[in-house]
Design a protein around this motif. Sequence first.
Motif, short mmCIF file in Angstrom:
data_model
loop_
_atom_site.label_atom_id
_atom_site.label_comp_id
_atom_site.label_asym_id
_atom_site.label_seq_id
_atom_site.Cartn_x
_atom_site.Cartn_y
_atom_site.Cartn_z
N SER A 109 0.86 -1.20 0.00
CA SER A 109 0.00 0.00 0.00
C SER A 109 0.89 1.25 0.00
N SER A 110 0.30 2.38 -0.34
CA SER A 110 1.10 3.61 -0.49
C SER A 110 1.64 4.08 0.86
N GLY A 111 1.06 3.60 1.95
CA GLY A 111 1.53 4.04 3.27
C GLY A 111 2.68 3.21 3.82
N THR A 112 3.02 2.11 3.14
CA THR A 112 4.06 1.21 3.68
C THR A 112 5.43 1.88 3.68
N ILE A 113 6.13 1.77 4.80
CA ILE A 113 7.49 2.31 4.88
C ILE A 113 8.44 1.30 4.25
N PHE A 114 9.38 1.79 3.45
CA PHE A 114 10.39 0.94 2.81
C PHE A 114 11.73 1.15 3.53
N ALA A 115 12.23 0.11 4.17
CA ALA A 115 13.51 0.22 4.88
C ALA A 115 14.52 -0.74 4.25
N SER A 116 15.77 -0.35 4.28
CA SER A 116 16.82 -1.23 3.75
C SER A 116 17.85 -1.51 4.85
N ASN A 117 18.29 -2.76 4.89
CA ASN A 117 19.33 -3.15 5.86
C ASN A 117 20.73 -2.97 5.25
N THR A 118 20.82 -2.21 4.17
CA THR A 118 22.12 -2.04 3.51
C THR A 118 23.21 -1.58 4.49
N SER A 119 24.44 -2.08 4.27
CA SER A 119 25.56 -1.69 5.13
C SER A 119 26.21 -0.41 4.62
#
Length: 403
Positions: A109-119
């Motif tokens: 959904s448009s409200g979902t937060i996108f997080a990355s575990n990138t180092s």
Amino acid sequence: MYIYKVGVVGAGTMGAQIAQVISFAGVPVVLTDVNEVAVQQGVDTVRKIYQVRVDKGKMTSEQLEEKMLLITGAPRLDQLRDVDLVIEAVPENLELKQQVFRELQTQCSSGTIFASNTSALSISALGASSNRAHKMIGFHFFNPAYAMPLVEIIPGLVTDPQTVDDMVGFAESIRKVPIVVKECAGFLVNRLLMVYLNETVFCLQEHAASHEHIDQDMVAFGMPMGPFTLLDTIGLDISLEVARILHQSYGPRMVPAMLLEKLVQNGRCGVKAGRGFYEYGGTTNGELEQLIQEGVNETQQHGTKWTIARPLLAMINEAATVLQETVASARDIDLAMVAGIGFPTEKEGPLHYADDIGIDQVLRELEEMKSNLGIRFWPAPLLRRMVDAGLTGRKTGHGFFTY
Ligand SMILES: NC(=O)c1ccc[n+]([C@@H]2O[C@H](COP(=O)([O-])OP(=O)(O)OC[C@H]3O[C@@H](n4cnc5c(N)ncnc54)[C@H](O)[C@@H]3O)[C@@H](O)[C@H]2O)c1
């Protein structure tokens, strides 16, 4: 925003650990992977982490089963439709991660937060490839995630302050210590750690001391493990990759020690390869000594002096640079190094330790090292300003902190 359900994409080393941490806090998690076998292996890893707790008497088998009910393994991204947050933990490759987020934006959904575990990759670059840069954020766990309390939170250039607040709240709700870090190569912890590790490799390369000796001294200082043991554990190929990214961003002061490159070229990538700085389960064939000698011949730099001050002052100097760039506050820098790499708790972090030594003394020693060892020890301008202002540390009541 309250986060009721989380998706984790990539069920490898970190994805499985992250899923366990979140489920442990009572939040449902959908664990997905492009590879169906990896999904099952990821779920099995979560169970194994819980089983260790059961074996230690820290939870019952019934509690283990209750926690496992919170984990759903899913081979497809369409099962992420109703999650409030997705944490991506696929391999460290910008194009691959961008592709994953592009797919996710068609599913979530448009409200979902996108997080990355990138180092190390740029959060802004990840955000730019999606239609929700304002909801893209770095959420960087440390390995093993179930044991390491720190999470670095890295907003990109256009990340919403509300997204940052939501992720700080979420990190606290899963019992982690969140530190908000301004986006920069290596973020905070890997940037400071790599400078410290790289300096110990310089010391070995220059025949200042053996790797066993350096490891022993740093453990005696209070580090949880010696730098060479840590490098072998992380993997020398991965460490070199991080060192190269930092070098590219920050220039000559971060040049990777040649010996690190030589070990990787010779397939000595650490524990996983059976040999790195140490040999694992085999005989020693003198190859390391030979590579050190080659380095000495090529660089003509040898016989320098080993002191624990070399790697520690390199870290302190970088911490002062990070502070001057306002990447993080002095308190957060120290907290992150204690919680993220196990800098000795009683020394309270590199900046408190600098205050204990005395900032005037730190500056003097860095100047000396700059003359004897190279410009990588060029003192951060902030240190000189502090000395000029009489902020010389604990002895005067004022340094990085007030006493
Ligand atoms: N390993 C560490 O110590 C560590 C620590 C902190 C952060 N990180 C970061 O975490 C991320 C993951 O690292 P890791 O060590 O867990 O990697 P890993 O190789 O163990 O796992 C990656 C998983 O992603 C899956 N995958 C690949 N492409 C995919 C796709 N398109 N969609 C879904 N799944 C896909 C793979 O099948 C694999 O199971 C990297 O960005 C890494 O830099 C790693």
